[in-house]
Scaffold this active site. Structure first.
Site, mmCIF file in Angstrom:
data_model
loop_
_atom_site.group_PDB
_atom_site.id
_atom_site.type_symbol
_atom_site.label_atom_id
_atom_site.label_comp_id
_atom_site.label_asym_id
_atom_site.label_seq_id
_atom_site.Cartn_x
_atom_site.Cartn_y
_atom_site.Cartn_z
ATOM 1 N N PHE A 135 0.347 -12.311 1.502
ATOM 2 C CA PHE A 135 -0.180 -13.459 2.242
ATOM 3 C C PHE A 135 -0.916 -14.349 1.259
ATOM 4 C CE2 PHE A 135 -3.410 -15.825 4.557
ATOM 5 C CZ PHE A 135 -2.632 -16.419 5.536
ATOM 6 N N ASP A 221 -3.727 -13.300 -6.775
ATOM 7 C CA ASP A 221 -4.386 -13.840 -5.593
ATOM 8 C C ASP A 221 -5.516 -12.874 -5.240
ATOM 9 O OD1 ASP A 221 -5.281 -14.550 -3.107
ATOM 10 O OD2 ASP A 221 -3.305 -14.939 -2.248
ATOM 11 N N LYS A 250 -12.809 -17.004 -0.022
ATOM 12 C CA LYS A 250 -13.488 -16.123 0.924
ATOM 13 C C LYS A 250 -14.917 -15.765 0.492
ATOM 14 C CE LYS A 250 -9.733 -14.664 3.797
ATOM 15 N NZ LYS A 250 -8.332 -14.539 3.393
HETATM 16 C C1 LIG Z 1 -7.270 -15.619 3.323
HETATM 17 C C2 LIG Z 1 -6.308 -15.543 2.209
HETATM 18 C C3 LIG Z 1 -5.669 -16.698 1.708
HETATM 19 C C4 LIG Z 1 -5.834 -18.066 2.342
HETATM 20 O O1 LIG Z 1 -7.138 -18.509 2.301
HETATM 21 P P1 LIG Z 1 -7.580 -19.746 3.258
HETATM 22 O O2 LIG Z 1 -9.012 -19.983 2.879
HETATM 23 O O3 LIG Z 1 -7.384 -19.287 4.663
HETATM 24 O O4 LIG Z 1 -6.698 -20.876 2.908
HETATM 25 C C5 LIG Z 1 -4.840 -16.549 0.619
HETATM 26 N N1 LIG Z 1 -4.633 -15.351 0.041
HETATM 27 C C6 LIG Z 1 -5.239 -14.228 0.485
HETATM 28 C C7 LIG Z 1 -4.993 -12.941 -0.212
HETATM 29 C C8 LIG Z 1 -6.077 -14.282 1.591
HETATM 30 O O5 LIG Z 1 -6.651 -13.165 2.049
#
Ligand SMILES: *Cc1c(COP(=O)(O)O)cnc(C)c1O
Length: 404
Positions: A135, A221, A250
């Site tokens: 994701f 990521d 986050k």
């Molecule tokens: C939450 C998340 C995203 C997206 O972040 P947003 O602030 O919602 O755009 C991307 N990669 C990972 C691994 C995530 O947990």
């Protein structure tokens, strides 16, 4: 109740929201207007890294709010330089670009990798290899990167240039990495939304090796795993395998919307004046809070304490699989990124936890995520365990028979 029924609400109907609205928070606790209190182990989806209303964060934000909110990146923003210095001093990186969200940090990471290949004489190298179950966000490029059909459906042609590989398939990875159009490999060291699935170190090490061999960039990521969540500043430290580019968000803002793309000097060399930009990214409010989060997380001994408490939490959870094997199959994760792999539906467990006064977040692969604040105390862990056990007991077949 002045809650609007879903179908008369003027909001987009894109979320199946729990029927709870909170009024205030304090540390691990969230309180509704009518005074019901919940232990927050959802943490706004791994965002509230220091819990709710942390005094140091509140002070940093309110102090900045009285001085200056926004100037744009037409001018120097001292808080950005300071935060970038601290992030790079504590990671593999040399350069930082601040964003407002995780998806934007990934957009910057993807653009950085493609530009690197472009200025290195390889404009044909633009494809990004990603993994099933990943994701990376909800923008058009990041849904293409994640490659999940349910997020792509109905939104037109999938953005070109992203190829999904099977998680853990070495042969497929070797073959794809040798492709002449590949620019980079993008991976979460631990899949968050995908169900707290840790990438084996041997697989990461193969990815790093293939990147070296074929001139590709490695992008992590760490939007969900970064800033202490796994007990390390960034999760890649657990493997010792550093990337060239990293997306973070986050927990870095502790609840204030912000993100950052980090890169080595070499990887960022294509990102010259005019190639990228943002109106809000790195604004003084965000930078004040981001720096305040680091004041706490980088304090001597803080991450060690996170690791110690995480071990205690995990050990306490371990007995769940023995006592309620028909409910909980396994405990997963690293640090305070904890996953309960369920035998019952994860949504049933999330509902049972809510009944027991605990908020948790579902994830893929039938997992329930526990994402407590990094500041959780041992006493709070004990209290959480009691409630989690009560929820599991309620879903266990023997218990249900006994109460029938
Ligand atoms: C939450 C998340 C995203 C997206 O972040 P947003 O602030 O919602 O755009 C991307 N990669 C990972 C691994 C995530 O947990």
């Amino acid at each position: 109740m002045n809650q609007q029924p879903q179908d008369t609400s003027p909001l987009y109907q894109t979320y199946a929201r729990a029927p709870l609205a909170f009024e205030r928070g304090d540390g691990i606790w969230l309180e509704t207007r009518d005074g019901r209190r919940f232990m927050d182990l959802a943490g706004g989806i791994a965002v509230n890294s220091l819990g709710h209303a942390h005094p140091h964060l509140v002070a940093a934000l309110t102090e900045q709010a009285q001085k200056l909110w926004h100037t744009s990146n037409l001018f120097e923003i001292p808080g950005q330089t300071r935060l970038a210095e601290r992030l790079t001093a504590n990671s593999f990186a040399d350069r930082a670009f601040f964003t407002n969200s995780g998806a934007e940090a990934l957009e910057c990471a993807i653009k950085t990798a493609r530009r690197y290949q472009y200025v290195s004489g390889h404009p044909e190298r633009y494809r990004i290899l990603t993994f099933e179950g990943a994701f990376h966000g909800r923008t058009l490029a990041t849904i293409a990167a994640g490659g999940q059909a349910k997020y792509l459906e109905g939104f037109g042609p999938k953005v070109e240039g992203f190829d999904q590989l099977v998680f853990g398939d070495e042969a497929a990875l070797r073959e794809a990495a040798a492709g002449p159009e590949v620019a980079a490999i993008l991976i979460e060291p631990i899949q968050g939304e995908g169900g707290i699935r840790t990438v084996p170190v041997a697989f990461l090490s193969l990815i790093r090796e293939l990147c070296r061999e074929h001139g590709l960039l490695l992008i992590y990521d760490e939007v969900q795993t970064g800033i202490g969540r796994t007990g390390r500043f960034y999760a890649y430290e657990n493997s010792g395998i550093a990337p060239d580019i990293l997306a973070s968000a986050k927990g870095i803002g502790g609840g204030f919307p912000m993100g950052v793309c980090l890169a080595t000097e070499e990887a960022a060399r294509g990102m010259t004046p005019g190639t990228h930009g943002t109106t809000y990214g790195g604004n003084p409010l965000a930078m004040a809070v981001g720096n305040a989060v680091l004041d706490v997380v980088l304090e001597e001994g803080f991450l060690e304490e996170v690791r110690r408490k995480a071990l205690f939490f995990k050990q306490s959870l371990a007995s769940l699989t023995d006592r309620y094997p028909d409910v909980v199959e396994a405990i997963r994760g690293e640090g305070l990124l904890i996953g309960l792999k369920m035998r019952v539906a994860n949504t049933d467990m999330v509902a049972a936890l809510r009944e027991a006064g605990v908020l948790a977040a579902p994830a893929g692969d039938n997992v329930v995520r526990l994402l407590p604040p990094l500041t959780i105390t041992e006493e709070e862990i004990r209290a959480a365990i009691e409630r989690i056990e009560a929820a599991a007991a309620g879903l266990s077949a023997p218990a249900q028979r006994a109460s029938a």
